[in-house]
Design an enzyme around this catalytic site. Structure first.
Site, mmCIF file in Angstrom:
data_model
loop_
_atom_site.group_PDB
_atom_site.id
_atom_site.type_symbol
_atom_site.label_atom_id
_atom_site.label_comp_id
_atom_site.label_asym_id
_atom_site.label_seq_id
_atom_site.Cartn_x
_atom_site.Cartn_y
_atom_site.Cartn_z
ATOM 1 N N TYR A 22 0.789 -1.235 0.000
ATOM 2 C CA TYR A 22 0.000 0.000 0.000
ATOM 3 C C TYR A 22 0.823 1.289 0.000
ATOM 4 O O TYR A 22 0.254 2.377 -0.065
ATOM 5 C CB TYR A 22 -0.956 -0.008 1.204
ATOM 6 C CG TYR A 22 -1.933 -1.166 1.171
ATOM 7 C CD1 TYR A 22 -2.894 -1.250 0.177
ATOM 8 C CD2 TYR A 22 -1.882 -2.188 2.122
ATOM 9 C CE1 TYR A 22 -3.794 -2.319 0.136
ATOM 10 C CE2 TYR A 22 -2.770 -3.260 2.093
ATOM 11 C CZ TYR A 22 -3.722 -3.320 1.090
ATOM 12 O OH TYR A 22 -4.610 -4.367 1.040
ATOM 13 N N ASN A 71 -13.332 3.529 -1.503
ATOM 14 C CA ASN A 71 -12.507 2.330 -1.329
ATOM 15 C C ASN A 71 -13.047 1.605 -0.098
ATOM 16 O O ASN A 71 -12.710 1.960 1.033
ATOM 17 C CB ASN A 71 -11.031 2.695 -1.140
ATOM 18 C CG ASN A 71 -10.155 1.451 -1.053
ATOM 19 O OD1 ASN A 71 -10.652 0.342 -0.882
ATOM 20 N ND2 ASN A 71 -8.849 1.639 -1.172
ATOM 21 N N HIS A 77 -15.337 -7.231 -0.421
ATOM 22 C CA HIS A 77 -15.471 -8.650 -0.744
ATOM 23 C C HIS A 77 -16.562 -9.345 0.067
ATOM 24 O O HIS A 77 -16.835 -10.520 -0.161
ATOM 25 C CB HIS A 77 -14.119 -9.341 -0.510
ATOM 26 C CG HIS A 77 -12.951 -8.513 -0.983
ATOM 27 N ND1 HIS A 77 -12.794 -8.166 -2.304
ATOM 28 C CD2 HIS A 77 -11.915 -7.917 -0.319
ATOM 29 C CE1 HIS A 77 -11.706 -7.410 -2.419
ATOM 30 N NE2 HIS A 77 -11.156 -7.245 -1.237
ATOM 31 N N ASP A 84 -25.766 -2.436 -1.720
ATOM 32 C CA ASP A 84 -27.163 -1.952 -1.733
ATOM 33 C C ASP A 84 -27.227 -0.444 -1.508
ATOM 34 O O ASP A 84 -28.055 0.249 -2.120
ATOM 35 C CB ASP A 84 -27.980 -2.648 -0.629
ATOM 36 C CG ASP A 84 -28.332 -4.093 -0.976
ATOM 37 O OD1 ASP A 84 -28.170 -4.495 -2.146
ATOM 38 O OD2 ASP A 84 -28.773 -4.820 -0.062
ATOM 39 N N HIS A 97 -9.338 0.690 -5.655
ATOM 40 C CA HIS A 97 -8.456 -0.132 -4.812
ATOM 41 C C HIS A 97 -7.020 0.212 -5.136
ATOM 42 O O HIS A 97 -6.651 0.285 -6.325
ATOM 43 C CB HIS A 97 -8.701 -1.621 -5.043
ATOM 44 C CG HIS A 97 -10.087 -2.021 -4.691
ATOM 45 N ND1 HIS A 97 -10.502 -2.124 -3.387
ATOM 46 C CD2 HIS A 97 -11.171 -2.240 -5.466
ATOM 47 C CE1 HIS A 97 -11.784 -2.433 -3.380
ATOM 48 N NE2 HIS A 97 -12.222 -2.500 -4.612
ATOM 49 N N ILE A 98 -6.244 0.405 -4.102
ATOM 50 C CA ILE A 98 -4.837 0.780 -4.273
ATOM 51 C C ILE A 98 -4.069 -0.375 -4.912
ATOM 52 O O ILE A 98 -3.282 -0.192 -5.836
ATOM 53 C CB ILE A 98 -4.248 1.151 -2.898
ATOM 54 C CG1 ILE A 98 -4.976 2.390 -2.360
ATOM 55 C CG2 ILE A 98 -2.741 1.375 -2.980
ATOM 56 C CD1 ILE A 98 -4.777 2.617 -0.867
ATOM 57 N N SER A 99 -4.315 -1.568 -4.402
ATOM 58 C CA SER A 99 -3.602 -2.742 -4.914
ATOM 59 C C SER A 99 -4.397 -3.382 -6.051
ATOM 60 O O SER A 99 -5.597 -3.102 -6.224
ATOM 61 C CB SER A 99 -3.392 -3.752 -3.782
ATOM 62 O OG SER A 99 -4.645 -4.261 -3.353
ATOM 63 N N ARG A 108 -10.249 -11.873 -2.919
ATOM 64 C CA ARG A 108 -10.283 -10.437 -3.262
ATOM 65 C C ARG A 108 -10.845 -10.190 -4.663
ATOM 66 O O ARG A 108 -11.056 -9.049 -5.077
ATOM 67 C CB ARG A 108 -8.885 -9.824 -3.148
ATOM 68 C CG ARG A 108 -8.372 -9.783 -1.739
ATOM 69 C CD ARG A 108 -7.069 -9.020 -1.622
ATOM 70 N NE ARG A 108 -6.338 -9.452 -0.451
ATOM 71 C CZ ARG A 108 -6.529 -8.991 0.791
ATOM 72 N NH1 ARG A 108 -7.406 -8.037 1.010
ATOM 73 N NH2 ARG A 108 -5.837 -9.465 1.809
#
Ligand code: DQA
Length: 140
Positions: A22, A71, A77, A84, A97-99, A108
């Protein structure tokens, strides 16, 4: 133009947490850079480690702002309820998402968020937040 950035669990530890994945930058210092770069945007920022608090915030800003950069971290997940909430509101959501979640563990690869979002960005580091903002600006 109002944009809300919402970060989920453990993202308060950015800069200290699994830095190989990260990075070394805290979100607070990155947010300062974003505010300078996009000085015409009225930003709000919210982070929580608690699922219901994230849903409350999505509902709170979701009928007011022009877009949300979200994020949801680990809740991506698992959380049908955050998906919703995104479906319920008016503001478009860009999932960030950073990764690269698709290059990591199989669990993931499932997102309850992507199908409800305008689009998703993953694997581009903090730059993903910037790209999401640029998209929201262009879509306005
Ligand atoms: C993350 C990816 C998630 O799988 C993980 O649980 C996070 C961060 C990311 O930004 O890469 O906490 O959302």
């Amino acid at each position: 133009m109002k944009i809300s950035i919402i970060n989920g669990p453990n993202l308060n530890l950015l800069g200290k947490r699994e830095t190989g994945i990260y990075g070394n930058t805290s979100f607070e210092s990155f947010l300062e850079q974003l505010k300078q770069k996009f000085s015409a945007i009225d930003f709000s920022y919210y982070q929580s480690n608690i699922e219901g608090e994230l849903i409350n915030e999505i509902q709170r800003v979701g009928y007011d702002v022009d877009g949300i950069v979200l994020n949801p971290a680990g809740f991506t997940h698992t959380s049908v309820a955050i998906g919703d909430a995104i479906a319920a509101i008016k503001a478009p959501v860009v999932e960030v998402h950073i990764s690269n979640v698709h290059a990591r563990e199989d669990f993931r690869k499932l997102s309850h968020i992507s199908g409800k979002s305008a689009g998703s960005i993953f694997g581009l580091g903090l730059k993903g937040y910037e790209l999401a903002i640029e998209y929201l600006l262009s879509a306005k």
